[in-house]
Write a protein that holds these residues in place. Sequence first.
Motif, short mmCIF file in Angstrom:
data_model
loop_
_atom_site.label_atom_id
_atom_site.label_comp_id
_atom_site.label_asym_id
_atom_site.label_seq_id
_atom_site.Cartn_x
_atom_site.Cartn_y
_atom_site.Cartn_z
N THR A 55 78.58 21.73 -82.40
CA THR A 55 77.53 22.37 -83.20
C THR A 55 76.14 22.07 -82.66
OG1 THR A 55 77.09 20.59 -84.80
CG2 THR A 55 79.00 22.01 -85.22
N ALA A 68 73.17 22.12 -80.04
CA ALA A 68 72.67 22.92 -78.91
C ALA A 68 72.52 22.08 -77.65
CB ALA A 68 71.33 23.55 -79.28
N ARG A 82 74.31 32.41 -89.37
CA ARG A 82 73.58 31.39 -88.61
C ARG A 82 74.18 31.25 -87.21
NH1 ARG A 82 73.47 25.03 -90.40
NH2 ARG A 82 72.13 24.22 -88.75
N ASN A 88 72.61 32.38 -83.43
CA ASN A 88 72.42 31.41 -82.34
C ASN A 88 73.20 31.76 -81.08
OD1 ASN A 88 70.54 29.36 -83.28
ND2 ASN A 88 72.07 28.88 -84.84
N PHE A 103 71.32 32.37 -77.86
CA PHE A 103 70.97 31.24 -76.98
C PHE A 103 72.09 30.96 -75.98
CE2 PHE A 103 71.69 26.54 -76.63
CZ PHE A 103 70.71 26.29 -75.68
N PRO A 143 67.14 27.33 -78.29
CA PRO A 143 67.85 27.72 -79.52
C PRO A 143 66.90 27.86 -80.70
CG PRO A 143 68.17 25.39 -79.08
CD PRO A 143 67.47 25.96 -77.87
N LYS A 144 67.30 28.67 -81.66
CA LYS A 144 66.51 28.80 -82.88
C LYS A 144 66.47 27.49 -83.64
CE LYS A 144 67.58 33.71 -83.49
NZ LYS A 144 68.21 34.73 -84.37
N GLU A 145 67.53 26.71 -83.53
CA GLU A 145 67.63 25.40 -84.17
C GLU A 145 68.61 24.55 -83.39
OE1 GLU A 145 69.23 26.10 -88.11
OE2 GLU A 145 69.98 28.03 -87.43
N GLN A 146 68.46 23.25 -83.49
CA GLN A 146 69.28 22.35 -82.68
C GLN A 146 70.73 22.30 -83.14
OE1 GLN A 146 68.56 20.81 -79.74
NE2 GLN A 146 66.76 22.13 -79.91
N LEU A 179 73.60 24.54 -84.23
CA LEU A 179 73.91 25.97 -84.15
C LEU A 179 74.68 26.46 -85.37
CD1 LEU A 179 74.97 26.12 -80.40
CD2 LEU A 179 72.69 26.48 -81.38
#
Length: 218
Positions: A103, A105, A134, A138, A141, A202-205, A207
């Motif tokens: 999960t 990134a 979500r 991702n 990425f 990534p949009k967030e660390q 994923l």
Amino acid sequence: MPKDWFEWHDLYNTDAKLQQRLEIVREYIAYSLDASPAGTIQVVSVCAGDGRDLLGTLANHPRAQDVYARLVELNPQLVERGRATIESLGLSKQIEFINGDATSAANYIGAVPADIVIVCGVLGNLADENELNRLLGNLSFLSKKGAFVLWTRGHSQGIAYSETVRKYFREFGFEEINFQLTATGDMGVGIHRYLGETLSVPKEQQLFVFSGVPNKAR
């Protein structure tokens, strides 16, 4: 019932649904390899298990030497088994098996964006549709523009969850290449192509959140 994911993977020896699912996934991997341009093919596998889908395909595929892959799996026993298979195929210089959190990134840096992204056995272990959205968001990425994304989703209690997945893939800029149900009719396997732009970060660390347990795997 299996007590952990290592035991769960042993069900491939006896469970017709899993055997059929694996056969279709390997068919889609082979298709993706055949359809990739000449040269290096970068692959990432999320929650890779022991890698039997990708590695089993490469064992007999003419483009095996073109593949550079990173497989990410948390269970150390599955990683050990996967690494042994890689060694037996003579692909240890091309394929790395990361024993880590799929999960995160950070575990994909240096291996993405990829030409082929495998997210099999993942979507049925997400808490809800928000978590599915979500993860799909991702994928921009993990995926090159034009990348193939392979996925699976089981059905339960008469609900065809794979149809929801197909709908959201369309909404997130993916073109459906193929979709099949296993002969048992309760497991969907899809292959989509990413038509959007790749994100450099990534949009967030994290994923997605993996919330599944082996005795309720879908």
